[in-house]
Design a protein around this motif. Structure first.
Motif, mmCIF file in Angstrom:
data_model
loop_
_atom_site.group_PDB
_atom_site.id
_atom_site.type_symbol
_atom_site.label_atom_id
_atom_site.label_comp_id
_atom_site.label_asym_id
_atom_site.label_seq_id
_atom_site.Cartn_x
_atom_site.Cartn_y
_atom_site.Cartn_z
ATOM 1 N N UNK A 96 118.912 -36.899 99.475
ATOM 2 C CA UNK A 96 118.646 -36.935 98.041
ATOM 3 C C UNK A 96 117.190 -37.305 97.774
ATOM 4 N N UNK A 97 116.746 -36.995 96.569
ATOM 5 C CA UNK A 97 115.387 -37.364 96.177
ATOM 6 C C UNK A 97 115.272 -38.882 96.155
ATOM 7 N N UNK A 98 114.212 -39.404 96.744
ATOM 8 C CA UNK A 98 114.049 -40.854 96.818
ATOM 9 C C UNK A 98 113.334 -41.379 95.583
ATOM 10 N N UNK A 99 113.688 -42.605 95.223
ATOM 11 C CA UNK A 99 113.027 -43.260 94.096
ATOM 12 C C UNK A 99 112.010 -44.247 94.638
ATOM 13 N N UNK A 100 111.144 -44.716 93.769
ATOM 14 C CA UNK A 100 110.134 -45.660 94.209
ATOM 15 C C UNK A 100 110.731 -47.026 94.487
ATOM 16 N N UNK A 101 110.222 -47.708 95.510
ATOM 17 C CA UNK A 101 110.697 -49.053 95.827
ATOM 18 C C UNK A 101 109.539 -49.966 96.164
ATOM 19 N N UNK A 102 108.337 -49.578 95.779
ATOM 20 C CA UNK A 102 107.160 -50.377 96.108
ATOM 21 C C UNK A 102 107.086 -51.599 95.211
ATOM 22 N N UNK A 103 106.980 -52.755 95.818
ATOM 23 C CA UNK A 103 106.784 -53.999 95.077
ATOM 24 C C UNK A 103 105.292 -54.186 94.801
ATOM 25 N N UNK A 104 104.979 -55.175 93.999
ATOM 26 C CA UNK A 104 103.571 -55.475 93.739
ATOM 27 C C UNK A 104 102.851 -55.881 95.024
ATOM 28 N N UNK A 105 103.432 -56.704 95.913
ATOM 29 C CA UNK A 105 102.762 -56.968 97.188
ATOM 30 C C UNK A 105 102.532 -55.709 98.009
ATOM 31 N N UNK A 106 103.480 -54.789 98.018
ATOM 32 C CA UNK A 106 103.310 -53.538 98.760
ATOM 33 C C UNK A 106 102.193 -52.699 98.150
ATOM 34 N N UNK A 107 102.150 -52.623 96.829
ATOM 35 C CA UNK A 107 101.088 -51.863 96.171
ATOM 36 C C UNK A 107 99.722 -52.507 96.409
ATOM 37 N N UNK A 108 99.701 -53.830 96.425
ATOM 38 C CA UNK A 108 98.437 -54.536 96.667
ATOM 39 C C UNK A 108 97.949 -54.281 98.081
ATOM 40 N N UNK A 109 98.846 -54.350 99.058
ATOM 41 C CA UNK A 109 98.479 -54.062 100.446
ATOM 42 C C UNK A 109 97.963 -52.646 100.584
#
Length: 224
Positions: A96-109
């Motif tokens: 299935x199409x995946x949804x976003x799961x990036x947290x703010x720490x992940x986005x910052x990294x």
């Protein structure tokens, strides 16, 4: 193993470990990190606008809006929202199409050390970096760095430059509506322009504004 191969292995190992060392350096409050995109803009002579602003000089309504839009469990997780991550993995396994799961720490990294685009290699590098940063930095420092390196338009980085570019005010003086629009623009600030919202973007902003007003316990790690 030849000397040349050994040198390559050592160099690659150093590149992989460098971000972990920089996370420790970036814990110092007087250090103002830059993102890989900002470096790319400099290298290509495009330049950029970023004006570092301390966490306490950012309107709380903006912080609440960004948190409730991007990572509602920011105060509760250890850098990765494992519940969301398991859902994404299961969707991928099910085709299935995946949804976003990036947290703010992940986005910052990702912003500080990696690159844009969906890529399994980047995600594998991003997760442990996010957990390490969440361990080393306070939640306030994490949010401060994130809001000062996030991209809000071509060459526009950080909330101070974004607030002035889009609305002609400082980050400290953003209104609730302005904060909501800036928050919902984050996933794609090139197609979602905070200062020129379409109806869909305005509806999303209204949802984020309601969530921000009811944030309560969700933001306890940022505002005691």
């Amino acid at each position: 193993m030849t000397d040349r191969v050994r040198l390559v292995v050592i160099a690659l190992g150093g590149l992989l470990l460098l971000p972990y060392a920089l996370v420790i350096v970036y814990a110092l409050p007087f250090i103002h990190p830059v993102s890989t995109l900002m470096v790319a803009d400099l290298v290509t002579f495009q330049g950029y606008d970023r004006r570092w602003v301390p966490f306490d000089k950012i309107a709380p309504v903006l912080t609440r809006s960004v948190m409730m839009s991007e990572d509602g469990q920011f105060c509760a997780h250890d850098g990765v929202d494992w519940v969301q991550m398991r859902g994404v993995v299961q969707d991928a396994l099910d085709g299935e199409a995946t949804r976003g799961a990036s947290t703010i720490p992940m986005q910052t990294a990702k912003n500080l050390f990696l690159w844009n685009g969906r890529n399994i290699i980047r995600k594998v590098l991003e997760v442990p970096l996010a957990m390490w940063a969440d361990l080393v930095w306070s939640k306030r420092r994490m949010m401060e760095i994130y809001l000062n390196v996030a991209e809000w338009g071509p060459g526009i980085y950080g909330i101070e430059a974004a607030a002035r570019y889009h609305f002609g005010v400082s980050a400290a003086n953003l209104s609730q509506r302005q904060a909501g629009l800036l928050a919902v623009a984050l996933p794609n600030p090139f197609t979602r322009v905070a200062s020129k919202p379409g109806r869909g973007m305005q509806r999303l902003s209204s949802v984020v504004e309601r969530r921000a007003r009811a944030a309560g316990e969700y933001i306890k790690c940022l505002y005691d």
